[in-house]
Design an enzyme around this catalytic site. Structure first.
Site, mmCIF file in Angstrom:
data_model
loop_
_atom_site.group_PDB
_atom_site.id
_atom_site.type_symbol
_atom_site.label_atom_id
_atom_site.label_comp_id
_atom_site.label_asym_id
_atom_site.label_seq_id
_atom_site.Cartn_x
_atom_site.Cartn_y
_atom_site.Cartn_z
ATOM 1 N N PHE A 116 1.126 -1.370 0.135
ATOM 2 C CA PHE A 116 -0.120 0.042 0.241
ATOM 3 C C PHE A 116 0.638 1.114 0.281
ATOM 4 O O PHE A 116 1.967 1.287 0.090
ATOM 5 C CB PHE A 116 -1.217 -0.047 1.313
ATOM 6 C CG PHE A 116 -1.602 -1.194 1.089
ATOM 7 C CD1 PHE A 116 -2.773 -0.976 0.130
ATOM 8 C CD2 PHE A 116 -1.948 -2.084 2.389
ATOM 9 C CE1 PHE A 116 -3.517 -2.404 0.145
ATOM 10 C CE2 PHE A 116 -3.084 -2.894 2.027
ATOM 11 C CZ PHE A 116 -4.027 -3.282 0.782
ATOM 12 N N GLY A 117 0.077 2.549 -0.378
ATOM 13 C CA GLY A 117 0.818 3.493 -0.110
ATOM 14 C C GLY A 117 1.486 3.913 1.372
ATOM 15 O O GLY A 117 2.377 4.466 1.411
ATOM 16 N N GLY A 118 0.434 3.327 2.105
ATOM 17 C CA GLY A 118 0.815 3.700 3.052
ATOM 18 C C GLY A 118 0.150 2.738 4.020
ATOM 19 O O GLY A 118 -1.009 2.798 3.661
ATOM 20 N N GLU A 120 -1.896 3.828 8.517
ATOM 21 C CA GLU A 120 -1.471 4.161 10.008
ATOM 22 C C GLU A 120 -1.498 4.188 10.999
ATOM 23 O O GLU A 120 -2.330 4.157 11.602
ATOM 24 C CB GLU A 120 -3.550 4.532 9.443
ATOM 25 C CG GLU A 120 -4.166 3.546 10.091
ATOM 26 C CD GLU A 120 -4.869 3.475 8.726
ATOM 27 O OE1 GLU A 120 -6.027 3.045 8.460
ATOM 28 O OE2 GLU A 120 -4.452 3.953 7.361
ATOM 29 N N HIS A 130 -2.635 12.279 4.798
ATOM 30 C CA HIS A 130 -3.117 11.382 4.684
ATOM 31 C C HIS A 130 -3.615 10.476 5.582
ATOM 32 O O HIS A 130 -4.430 10.031 6.749
ATOM 33 C CB HIS A 130 -3.748 9.923 3.608
ATOM 34 C CG HIS A 130 -4.621 9.433 3.530
ATOM 35 N ND1 HIS A 130 -5.736 9.458 2.776
ATOM 36 C CD2 HIS A 130 -4.362 8.027 3.650
ATOM 37 C CE1 HIS A 130 -6.805 8.760 2.646
ATOM 38 N NE2 HIS A 130 -6.088 7.356 3.038
ATOM 39 N N GLU A 131 -2.001 9.173 5.962
ATOM 40 C CA GLU A 131 -1.894 8.267 6.832
ATOM 41 C C GLU A 131 -1.898 9.218 8.179
ATOM 42 O O GLU A 131 -2.029 8.883 9.441
ATOM 43 C CB GLU A 131 -0.537 8.074 7.051
ATOM 44 C CG GLU A 131 -0.310 7.124 5.460
ATOM 45 C CD GLU A 131 -1.467 6.365 5.558
ATOM 46 O OE1 GLU A 131 -2.253 5.774 5.764
ATOM 47 O OE2 GLU A 131 -1.829 6.182 3.846
ATOM 48 N N HIS A 146 -5.614 10.103 10.321
ATOM 49 C CA HIS A 146 -5.672 8.777 10.117
ATOM 50 C C HIS A 146 -6.065 8.171 11.627
ATOM 51 O O HIS A 146 -6.163 7.841 11.833
ATOM 52 C CB HIS A 146 -5.668 7.083 9.703
ATOM 53 C CG HIS A 146 -6.170 7.032 8.204
ATOM 54 N ND1 HIS A 146 -7.699 6.372 8.255
ATOM 55 C CD2 HIS A 146 -5.099 6.580 7.568
ATOM 56 C CE1 HIS A 146 -7.807 6.498 7.351
ATOM 57 N NE2 HIS A 146 -6.363 6.040 5.969
ATOM 58 N N GLU A 165 -12.126 5.988 5.355
ATOM 59 C CA GLU A 165 -11.696 6.607 4.069
ATOM 60 C C GLU A 165 -11.916 8.149 3.500
ATOM 61 O O GLU A 165 -11.238 8.667 3.192
ATOM 62 C CB GLU A 165 -11.433 5.504 3.519
ATOM 63 C CG GLU A 165 -10.181 3.903 3.544
ATOM 64 C CD GLU A 165 -9.051 4.512 4.374
ATOM 65 O OE1 GLU A 165 -8.532 5.722 3.950
ATOM 66 O OE2 GLU A 165 -8.207 3.456 4.600
ATOM 67 N N ASP A 174 -11.462 -6.329 1.782
ATOM 68 C CA ASP A 174 -11.234 -6.209 1.240
ATOM 69 C C ASP A 174 -11.700 -6.278 -0.400
ATOM 70 O O ASP A 174 -11.101 -4.856 -1.518
ATOM 71 C CB ASP A 174 -9.524 -6.844 0.272
ATOM 72 C CG ASP A 174 -8.964 -6.753 0.930
ATOM 73 O OD1 ASP A 174 -8.619 -5.714 2.669
ATOM 74 O OD2 ASP A 174 -7.585 -7.138 1.110
ATOM 75 N N TYR A 211 -13.187 5.896 -0.585
ATOM 76 C CA TYR A 211 -11.744 7.275 -0.292
ATOM 77 C C TYR A 211 -12.894 8.426 -0.723
ATOM 78 O O TYR A 211 -12.772 9.764 0.328
ATOM 79 C CB TYR A 211 -11.278 6.962 -1.008
ATOM 80 C CG TYR A 211 -9.784 5.729 -0.278
ATOM 81 C CD1 TYR A 211 -9.135 6.086 0.791
ATOM 82 C CD2 TYR A 211 -10.207 4.384 -0.366
ATOM 83 C CE1 TYR A 211 -7.945 5.138 0.990
ATOM 84 C CE2 TYR A 211 -9.429 3.488 -0.170
ATOM 85 C CZ TYR A 211 -7.957 4.184 0.912
ATOM 86 O OH TYR A 211 -7.823 3.571 1.530
ATOM 87 N N ARG A 238 4.285 -1.636 -5.413
ATOM 88 C CA ARG A 238 2.679 -1.270 -4.781
ATOM 89 C C ARG A 238 1.162 -1.635 -5.058
ATOM 90 O O ARG A 238 1.273 -1.417 -6.051
ATOM 91 C CB ARG A 238 2.825 -0.264 -4.839
ATOM 92 C CG ARG A 238 1.590 1.194 -4.315
ATOM 93 C CD ARG A 238 2.059 2.358 -3.897
ATOM 94 N NE ARG A 238 0.874 3.550 -3.585
ATOM 95 C CZ ARG A 238 1.227 5.126 -3.197
ATOM 96 N NH1 ARG A 238 2.218 5.303 -3.552
ATOM 97 N NH2 ARG A 238 0.242 5.632 -2.961
ATOM 98 N N ARG A 239 0.895 -2.708 -4.634
ATOM 99 C CA ARG A 239 -0.933 -3.021 -5.571
ATOM 100 C C ARG A 239 -1.724 -2.122 -5.920
ATOM 101 O O ARG A 239 -2.137 -2.256 -7.475
ATOM 102 C CB ARG A 239 -2.090 -3.177 -3.881
ATOM 103 C CG ARG A 239 -2.752 -4.388 -4.660
ATOM 104 C CD ARG A 239 -3.376 -4.279 -2.989
ATOM 105 N NE ARG A 239 -4.916 -5.390 -3.187
ATOM 106 C CZ ARG A 239 -6.623 -5.376 -2.937
ATOM 107 N NH1 ARG A 239 -6.324 -3.563 -2.857
ATOM 108 N NH2 ARG A 239 -6.488 -5.857 -3.395
ATOM 109 N N LYS A 240 -1.726 -0.241 -5.544
ATOM 110 C CA LYS A 240 -1.691 0.210 -6.638
ATOM 111 C C LYS A 240 -1.813 0.166 -8.345
ATOM 112 O O LYS A 240 -2.557 1.013 -9.190
ATOM 113 C CB LYS A 240 -2.677 1.536 -6.112
ATOM 114 C CG LYS A 240 -2.401 3.013 -6.840
ATOM 115 C CD LYS A 240 -1.963 4.042 -6.024
ATOM 116 C CE LYS A 240 -2.680 5.187 -6.528
ATOM 117 N NZ LYS A 240 -2.335 6.857 -6.104
#
Length: 630
Positions: free
Chosen positions: A294-296, A298, A322-323, A326, A345, A403, A411, A584-586
């Site tokens: 992931f990007g991040g 939290e 963003h993180e 959270h 989100e 998921d 988001y 990174r999954r994105k």
């Protein structure tokens, strides 16, 4: 739930908590919420109204050779007087023994397993309220990734990292793995010399040197959702960034990471000005190897970050905002079930842009709002269109992995909803409500019904005209986007949108303009141009701006997405490099999926790349990609 009933349950919880020890008192606050039918978690086997975990103590050793974590988990339990058993979540754990506090064995049974959820671990505890479980993590545990030295920046030592959200921590921790069952926790972790362990809790003292091993201790005295328990072990160095902020990463990455994160302390101050005191002590970050999915993430006191946000110019640090956000939305007030993921989100994406506005100015924030609305519209198309059931904020995940709700709907539609409320009632009034939301629900699970009751009580206050304007029920329970959607600032990307029109007529953006544009402006251009482009047009873009090998991974991904869609052969070497340098999954999921779905041109590339890249990817990423049968 009706508001009066909710208030009564909260008061009941306060009375129950009054005579309890501090940890139990905090954890007891969740009981009234869990009494509500909409807080029943279909992704957990736990029966928290009968017996629930309030505190978890781990004593574990990390074994890189066996790729296992093993030791004991001691659970403090709050239960009805007549409750004789407790049900935990288990996905492949190897349970060796269960005992009470005195060491007396307790009967246990692992039930029938479900592919997504794992299995119930039922322990007959009798009248005991503290139990100890001797166990090992699951083989190939879905939360854990074990990296060889060659897969790290330093190339000298192995590395372990975890990713628990949404329901993966049950593969290495025996507890009730539900976001609504908040637990305080502590851990003692033994690792090989000379490695360092970090976790999502404050470290207690200095590590103990024990010959060939080192032992680290951690304690989280606040009740958190179990998915927020995280661990990483590797060759790690630390640098302080401010009075409350710092960064961990591999020594070879430390200078770059610290430079990119230099504004973190300013972001903490901006967030506190909006939403109240930061409740977690320190805000440190861990920049992980590029395999992090992931990007991040939290994780309290220690946000986990992908290195793909490092662009050298702080242009992707909205990820940090963003993180950090959270720490209020998600970690303080947490969705009780994954059907209400938007409460984490959507709130966080909205708050992220408010933090960015304070630190970097209104123009940057307005541009990110516009990009978010673009992403929302794309997400609606990808999730069945305006009538698609998964375009609701409160979604139905019955029979599915949670998921599947991790989309831009949670988001960006969530953020658009809050922006619409803000623009309807005015920023000052909305800010007061939102800060109050976090004050009223700190360290508690929340549901959409709780949100609706709260905003009606504390913001709408019986104003029927305002209620009609806000269209609250339509936003959360109906598909698509209601008609009262707040629009983006039309001037946010005026120059860029003109360049998009010019490009459609065959004119490249001016090089001086491109150099002047920030990352968001460049992304707007790449995401707004026609998806169908000729090889000549793509070559011209890449030749002018070096997109296929850009050091900014968001720009690189945007261009490679177009390249795949148009079978642009010259970009294939850069594409293969991109897919094998990070996990990174994105980025990897849509690119590999698009390749795999193109039987004639793309699938052979996908097979070749995935064979090389799969060992790099985290199990969270490979779980979906394996279904492509490459």
């Amino acid at each position: 739930m009706r508001l009066l009933a909710l208030i009564g349950l909260v008061l009941l919880g306060a009375c129950r908590a009054a005579d309890a020890p501090p940890q139990a008192a905090e954890a007891a606050k969740v009981a009234p919420v869990l009494d509500s039918p909409d807080a029943a978690d279909i992704h957990s086997y736990a029966k928290p109204l009968e017996a629930r975990v309030t505190h978890l103590a781990l004593d574990l050793a990390v074994d890189f050779e066996a790729k296992r974590i093993g030791g004991t988990a001691t659970l403090d339990i709050e239960a009805k007087p007549e409750a004789k058993e407790i049900v935990l979540d288990d996905k492949g754990l190897e349970i060796e023994a269960v005992s009470d506090e005195s060491g007396k064995p307790l009967p246990f049974k692992v039930g029938e397993a479900d592919e997504n959820l794992g299995a119930p671990l039922t322990i007959t505890m009798g009248d005991k309220r503290k139990i100890k479980i001797l166990y090992k993590s699951a083989p190939d545990a879905g939360a854990l990734q074990w990296l060889t030295p060659e897969q790290t920046a330093g190339k000298q030592h192995p590395y372990l990292l975890s990713q628990g959200q949404s329901i993966e921590n049950r593969t290495w921790i025996p507890t009730q793995d539900s976001p609504g069952i908040r637990q305080s926790w502590e851990a003692r972790i033994t690792v090989p010399q000379p490695l360092t362990a970090v976790m999502s809790a404050p470290r207690q003292g200095e590590p103990q040197e024990l010959g060939r091993t080192r032992q680290f201790s951690f304690a989280m005295d606040k009740p958190v959702a179990p998915y927020l328990i995280a661990i990483a072990v590797g060759d790690l160095a630390y640098r302080e960034l401010g009075p409350r902020t710092g960064v961990w990463t591999e020594p070879a990455m430390l200078d770059k990471a610290a430079a990119e994160l230099a504004d973190t302390e300013k972001m903490v101050e901006a967030a506190e000005a909006l939403y109240g005191p930061y409740q977690w002590g320190r805000y440190d970050m861990l920049v992980l190897p590029p395999s992090f999915p992931f990007g991040g993430m939290e994780n309290p006191t220690l946000t986990f970050l992908t290195p793909t946000f490092i662009a050298g110019d702080k242009s992707l640090t909205s990820l940090i905002a963003h993180e950090l956000a959270h720490s209020w939305s998600g970690n303080l007030a947490t969705n009780a079930t994954w059907a209400d993921f938007w409460l984490n989100e959507g709130f966080t994406s909205y708050a992220e842009r408010r933090i960015i506005e304070k630190v970097y100015g209104p123009k940057v924030a307005a541009q990110q709002v516009a990009l978010g609305l673009d992403a929302m519209q794309k997400g609606i198309i990808e999730n069945g269109g305006p009538q698609g059931a998964d375009t609701r904020l409160h979604i139905d995940l019955e029979g599915r992995h949670p998921d599947e709700g991790l989309t831009d709907i949670a988001y960006e539609k969530g953020a658009a909803f809050l922006l619409t409320i803000e623009q309807t009632v005015g920023r000052e009034r909305f800010d007061a409500w939102m800060r109050g939301w976090f004050d009223r629900h700190q360290f508690e699970p929340v549901t959409t019904n709780i949100f609706l009751a709260d905003i009606r009580e504390h913001l709408v206050k019986g104003d029927k005209a305002l209620e009609a304007k806000l269209m609250l029920d339509q936003w959360v329970n109906e598909p698509g986007v209601p008609s009262n959607l707040a629009g983006a600032d039309p001037q946010a990307f005026a120059e860029v949108d003109a360049a998009v029109t010019a490009f459609a007529g065959g004119k490249l953006p001016d090089r001086a303009a491109w150099a002047r544009w920030n990352t968001d402006e460049r992304l707007r251009f790449l995401n707004r141009v026609d998806r169908k482009q000729s090889a000549k047009q793509l070559a011209a873009l890449d030749g002018a701006f070096g997109l296929s090998r850009s050091g900014n991974n968001e720009l690189r991904f945007a261009f490679l997405t177009m390249a795949v869609a148009n079978r642009f052969d010259p970009a294939v070497p850069a594409l293969e490099e991109f897919l094998t340098m990070q996990g990174r999954r994105k980025f990897v999921r849509p690119l590999i999926t698009s390749l795999a779905e193109d039987a004639g041109w793309g699938r052979p590339i996908a097979k070749r790349v995935y064979a090389r890249a799969r060992p790099l990817y985290h199990p969270v990423t490979t779980r979906d990609l394996d279904e492509l049968k490459l």
